[in-house]
Design a protein around this motif. Structure first.
Motif, PDB file in Angstrom:
ATOM      1  N   ILE A   1       0.654  -0.923  -0.122  1.00 18.27           N
ATOM      2  CA  ILE A   1      -0.302   0.302   0.513  1.00 18.27           C
ATOM      3  C   ILE A   1       0.893   1.301   0.195  1.00 18.27           C
ATOM      4  N   ASN A   2       2.068   1.477   0.554  1.00 18.92           N
ATOM      5  CA  ASN A   2       3.300   2.201   1.283  1.00 18.92           C
ATOM      6  C   ASN A   2       3.558   2.462  -0.289  1.00 18.92           C
ATOM      7  N   VAL A   3       4.203   1.576  -0.920  1.00 21.11           N
ATOM      8  CA  VAL A   3       5.058   1.900  -1.648  1.00 21.11           C
ATOM      9  C   VAL A   3       4.540   2.122  -2.911  1.00 21.11           C
ATOM     10  N   GLY A   4       3.379   1.217  -3.212  1.00 23.79           N
ATOM     11  CA  GLY A   4       2.524   1.340  -4.752  1.00 23.79           C
ATOM     12  C   GLY A   4       2.040   2.177  -4.455  1.00 23.79           C
ATOM     13  N   GLY A   5       0.978   2.808  -3.298  1.00 24.88           N
ATOM     14  CA  GLY A   5       0.634   4.339  -3.763  1.00 24.88           C
ATOM     15  C   GLY A   5       1.597   5.644  -3.735  1.00 24.88           C
ATOM     16  N   LEU A   6       2.595   5.207  -3.332  1.00 31.39           N
ATOM     17  CA  LEU A   6       3.606   6.719  -3.279  1.00 31.39           C
ATOM     18  C   LEU A   6       4.493   6.652  -5.094  1.00 31.39           C
ATOM     19  N   ALA A   7       4.825   4.966  -5.467  1.00 33.03           N
ATOM     20  CA  ALA A   7       4.717   5.075  -6.722  1.00 33.03           C
ATOM     21  C   ALA A   7       4.113   5.286  -7.824  1.00 33.03           C
TER      22      ALA A   7
ATOM     23  N   ILE B   1      15.005   4.575   1.900  1.00 41.41           N
ATOM     24  CA  ILE B   1      15.237   3.462   1.488  1.00 41.41           C
ATOM     25  C   ILE B   1      13.451   3.127   0.536  1.00 41.41           C
ATOM     26  N   LEU B   2      12.786   3.151   0.830  1.00 38.45           N
ATOM     27  CA  LEU B   2      10.915   3.106   1.016  1.00 38.45           C
ATOM     28  C   LEU B   2      10.737   3.985  -0.130  1.00 38.45           C
ATOM     29  N   VAL B   3      11.095   5.096  -0.060  1.00 42.10           N
ATOM     30  CA  VAL B   3      10.504   6.136  -1.247  1.00 42.10           C
ATOM     31  C   VAL B   3      11.518   6.021  -2.179  1.00 42.10           C
ATOM     32  N   LEU B   4      13.028   5.640  -2.507  1.00 43.53           N
ATOM     33  CA  LEU B   4      13.407   4.882  -3.460  1.00 43.53           C
ATOM     34  C   LEU B   4      12.805   3.816  -4.090  1.00 43.53           C
ATOM     35  N   VAL B   5      12.772   2.992  -3.539  1.00 45.42           N
ATOM     36  CA  VAL B   5      11.735   1.756  -4.313  1.00 45.42           C
ATOM     37  C   VAL B   5      10.772   2.084  -4.719  1.00 45.42           C
ATOM     38  N   ALA B   6       9.876   2.634  -4.351  1.00 46.87           N
ATOM     39  CA  ALA B   6       9.228   3.555  -4.625  1.00 46.87           C
ATOM     40  C   ALA B   6       9.296   4.675  -6.253  1.00 46.87           C
ATOM     41  N   SER B   7      10.710   5.248  -6.681  1.00 47.72           N
ATOM     42  CA  SER B   7      10.747   5.802  -7.062  1.00 47.72           C
ATOM     43  C   SER B   7      10.773   5.000  -8.354  1.00 47.72           C
ATOM     44  N   VAL B   8      12.183   4.182  -8.229  1.00 48.34           N
ATOM     45  CA  VAL B   8      12.276   2.882  -9.150  1.00 48.34           C
ATOM     46  C   VAL B   8      11.336   2.456  -9.391  1.00 48.34           C
ATOM     47  N   ILE B   9      10.170   1.953  -9.445  1.00 44.74           N
ATOM     48  CA  ILE B   9       8.568   1.619 -10.022  1.00 44.74           C
ATOM     49  C   ILE B   9       8.309   2.299 -10.797  1.00 44.74           C
ATOM     50  N   GLY B  10       8.210   3.738  -9.974  1.00 44.26           N
ATOM     51  CA  GLY B  10       6.872   5.153 -10.510  1.00 44.26           C
ATOM     52  C   GLY B  10       8.010   5.159 -12.233  1.00 44.26           C
TER      53      GLY B  10
END
Length: 800
Positions: free
Chosen positions: A22-28, A344-353
């Motif tokens: 939810i957190n990473v997916g929403g941000l991505a 780290i979570l945000v960077l993971v989300a950014s790559v997915i984004g």
């Protein structure tokens, strides 16, 4: 230490899989949407930037009197260009081109009607950065009947054959029919240009047919662009315009026609120009602002989700913080740790984004009818900007939980006395209200956008545009010479109930004409209304209502030489308050004199972006279009019959047709694209907000697991428990509705100001938006609440 932080962050990510998705997916999704919107806006801002001399290119904007349909025109006279270059040394070069022209081109039985053509000065390649693949830029457009084709157009006629020096036959356009020599092949110009073309023909070709108009200050058929020196001062130059006009135009003539002009920078054309008669499409600055806000809203909503969920789950790591502090961890180190985990979570989300944006880019191009190449839009600068925004988002989203977690007192935490603070709860509620306020504003705005476009597409226009088949023969002399017989033959088809010949049809090009009409006082007053040149059946064919006088009729032979019909807007423009009072008044227009015989009710012959402007209609024996009213719904069969008849009557011309309702509604293609983009990104914003709400509802239900178990043991119904878990969130959404209403109402009122005919923003829009938001919120929260309420209470109480 960093390795340890990374390991802990990764373990937490895997431990709470649902929360992480939810957190990473929403941000991505939020970051991908923000990136796509940024790419779209960047493309809009890039128009005409490919010209090397863009900062030194200006164009002439012509002004008429304030009572004219428009007091600012890009389309104007020819002599202003040479006179400016001659009188002002700061003007290095001028380039002029005709209004857009159509021409039928043929080579080796390959025949196409080209509709994106200009007659262009040979100096075009000195001013604009257009690359010739073949040919000499200094001579390509110099000789009469020279033609330059774009690479795509040349391939259409010549394939892989070298076209230079070949002769291609042309029929129609502004020059005489005949052969054109191919003198150049031009690399397809970038799509981010404020006007596009497929064919350029030498201006000297046009000059051969009508040399007199090149010296006429009152004839309108040209666009004028200027290349100026580096020290050019626009304000100082425009202060000299009055003296320049006095020198070149008789004072009485200038005052009679109220002619003036100004300059407009190439950098301002696409997004800032308000002048009429543009050579191509223009963009909308207000739409850019709107999409920019949506992109910002999506990013904020996604960041709020991240912060909310991280803060809400801080209780789970309270004992970890307590243990770390007992064994000597400093607060600064804890802040670094939790900010690092957030990053780290945000960077993971950014790559997915980034991956999602790559997947979505072709879809965005198809939706906007633009070409987005990932390599061209994803540059070093844009990547640095993207990850810069990502890091800032991570710092913003992770700052609150980091500082809260690091401030826990180890003694209280390890005793189990720690509880969620009221400040943290209030913050989360405030953030939910804020993000749902944005979401509700977007819902209301989407409803208004849909309603406005539906209003434009369905409004009664004042003429019959249904089942109207338009045949375009582009002024073909052979067709015009046999127009009467062709009309009779087409009318003999059972499926054709009416036919009309005209120079223009609603939504197509039409000129303006200097016109003198007798005023109430008996004086002849000059004005420049638009003009429709039509046959004697046009008004009846299109079912345009007469409000005074009569329409053209074959019973009156003088209608074709001395009669004029005008609309209600023209009646008012000439100072009459009642249509019947202008009947019988004298007029002079384009070499014709006579009397006004009728007044038609105002009909929207232009898009609803513009008010109905003054219009005159006069009967002529020529035209470009046949309008056929079709009485059958079997369009395929009807088209087949008409095409067969056309091939017998005009075998040398292709059968080019369109349906009037479709071509008229094509004026709203930019509005339709805007609606699609607005709706999709608004839905994404709402979806991301719901992800956050779902996450918070899940966490809230987890905290109250034992309470729910006790209530069920004591006999509470499932619906009661669902209502208990949902009511707090529903209250927050209700508050968000109250906050969103005034802001969305104001924003949509400002947006609607771009339309001459618009809807009223009514109360039901906000009621509907509130109901939709509440429904989405209830659906989101109730799903998790119902799941918790149906759980076996024995399992939740076993550990008590």
């Amino acid at each position: 230490m960093f390795k340890n932080y990374l390991k802990i962050a990764w373990r937490n990510l895997l431990k709470n899989t649902g929360y992480s998705i939810i957190n990473v997916g929403g941000l991505a999704i939020g970051l991908a949407s923000f990136l796509l919107i940024t790419i779209f806006i960047s493309n809009e801002l890039s128009f005409d930037k490919y010209h090397e001399k863009k900062d030194n290119i200006y164009r002439v904007i012509h002004h008429s009197n304030e009572d004219s349909p428009s007091d600012a025109w890009v389309w104007g006279n020819a002599p202003v260009g040479p006179a400016l270059k001659s009188d002002f040394p700061e003007i290095i070069e001028k380039v002029q081109f005709s209004g857009i022209s159509d021409i039928l081109l043929e080579y080796n039985n390959r025949k196409f009607q080209e509709s994106e053509c200009f007659y262009m000065d040979p100096t075009a390649f000195d001013v604009f950065s257009w690359e010739l693949i073949n040919g000499n830029p200094n001579t390509a457009l110099k000789a009469p009947y020279s033609i330059v084709l774009t690479e795509t157009t040349a391939r259409k006629y010549f394939g892989d054959e070298n076209p230079i020096g070949k002769t291609i036959e042309g029929i129609g356009g502004r020059a005489n029919d005949g052969g054109y020599t191919v003198t150049g092949v031009l690399k397809d110009i970038p799509k981010n240009s404020h006007f596009n073309f497929d064919v350029l023909m030498s201006m000297s070709s046009f000059y051969q047919t009508r040399p007199e108009i090149f010296d006429s200050w009152g004839y309108v058929d040209f666009y004028t662009y200027l290349l100026v020196s580096d020290n050019f001062d626009q304000a100082a130059f425009e202060s000299k315009i009055s003296g320049f006009l006095d020198k070149h135009i008789e004072t009485e003539e200038r005052e009679e026609y109220f002619y003036n002009f100004s300059l407009e920078s190439l950098n301002n054309i696409y997004l800032h120009s308000t002048a009429d008669r543009q050579p191509g499409e223009t963009g909308s600055l207000s739409n850019i602002y709107i999409f920019g806000l949506i992109g910002l809203f999506i990013l904020i909503i996604a960041s709020i989700n991240f912060m909310n969920l991280a803060t809400a789950r801080s209780m789970e790591r309270a004992k970890e913080v307590g243990v770390r502090k007992v064994i000597g961890a400093e607060r600064k180190g804890l802040i670094y740790q939790f900010l690092g985990e957030s990053l780290i979570l945000v960077l993971v989300a950014s790559v997915i984004g980034l991956v999602l944006a790559f997947i979505g880019l072709p879809w965005l191009g198809k939706l906007t009818d633009k070409v987005f190449e990932f390599n061209s839009v994803i540059t070093t600068t844009s990547i640095l900007l993207y990850f810069g925004v990502t890091i800032l988002t991570g710092l913003f989203a992770g700052s609150y939980p980091a500082f809260i977690l690091s401030a826990f007192k180890p003694v209280s935490v390890l005793k189990g006395a720690f509880r969620t603070s009221q400040k943290g709860t209030n913050l989360r509620k405030g953030l939910v209200i804020f993000q749902f306020s944005l979401s509700i504003a977007l819902i209301a705005s989407t409803v208004v956008v849909y309603h406005q476009l539906g209003f434009m597409l369905n409004k009664e226009m004042g003429f019959d545009k249904e089942q109207q088949l338009i045949l375009d023969f582009n002024w073909d002399g052979a067709v015009l010479g046999n127009a009467g017989a062709i009309k009779n033959e087409l009318l003999s088809l059972a499926e054709v109930s009416s036919i009309s010949l005209s120079r223009t049809v609603p939504s197509s090009h039409f000129p303006a004409a200097g016109t003198d009409i007798e005023t109430i006082e008996g004086n002849m007053e000059n004005f420049t209304p638009y003009i429709y040149e039509v046959d004697n059946n046009f008004i009846q064919h299109y079912k345009i209502e007469m409000v005074a006088g009569r329409a053209f009729s074959p019973d009156f032979q003088t209608d074709s030489i001395s009669s004029l019909v005008i609309n209600e807007a023209a009646v008012k423009a000439f100072g009459y308050n009642e249509p019947n009072k202008i009947i019988g008044k004298k007029f002079q227009q384009w070499g014709r004199e006579g009397t006004i015989i009728g007044v038609v009710k105002d009909f929207n012959y232009m898009s609803l972006h513009q008010k109905v402007a003054p219009l005159t209609l006069r009967q002529v024996p020529y035209g470009r279009y046949f309008s056929l009213r079709i009485s059958s719904n079997n369009y395929q069969e009807v088209l087949s019959k008409i095409e067969q008849k056309w091939s017998e009557l005009a075998p040398h011309r292709p059968f080019l047709y369109s349906f009037l309702d479709e071509s008229f509604n094509a004026q709203y293609i930019a509005d339709i694209r805007f609606r699609k983009l607005f709706t999709i990104f608004s839905c994404l914003a709402i979806f991301i907000a719901c992800l956050g709400l779902f996450g918070l509802a899940t966490y809230s239900a987890m905290l109250r697991t034992k309470e729910i178990g006790i209530r069920k043991v004591l006999g509470a119904e499932i619906l009661t428990i669902v209502a208990l878990l949902s009511k707090d969130f529903i209250k927050l959404v209700g508050i968000a509705i109250l906050i969103a209403i005034p802001f969305s109402w104001y924003g949509m009122e400002q947006w609607l100001n771009d339309y001459a005919y618009k809807i009223d923003v009514e109360w039901w829009v906000f009621l509907l938006s509130g109901i939709i938001a509440l429904f989405i919120a209830i659906l989101t929260v109730s799903f998790q609440a119902l799941k918790s309420a149906r759980r076996n209470p024995v399992k939740s109480l076993r550990t008590e």
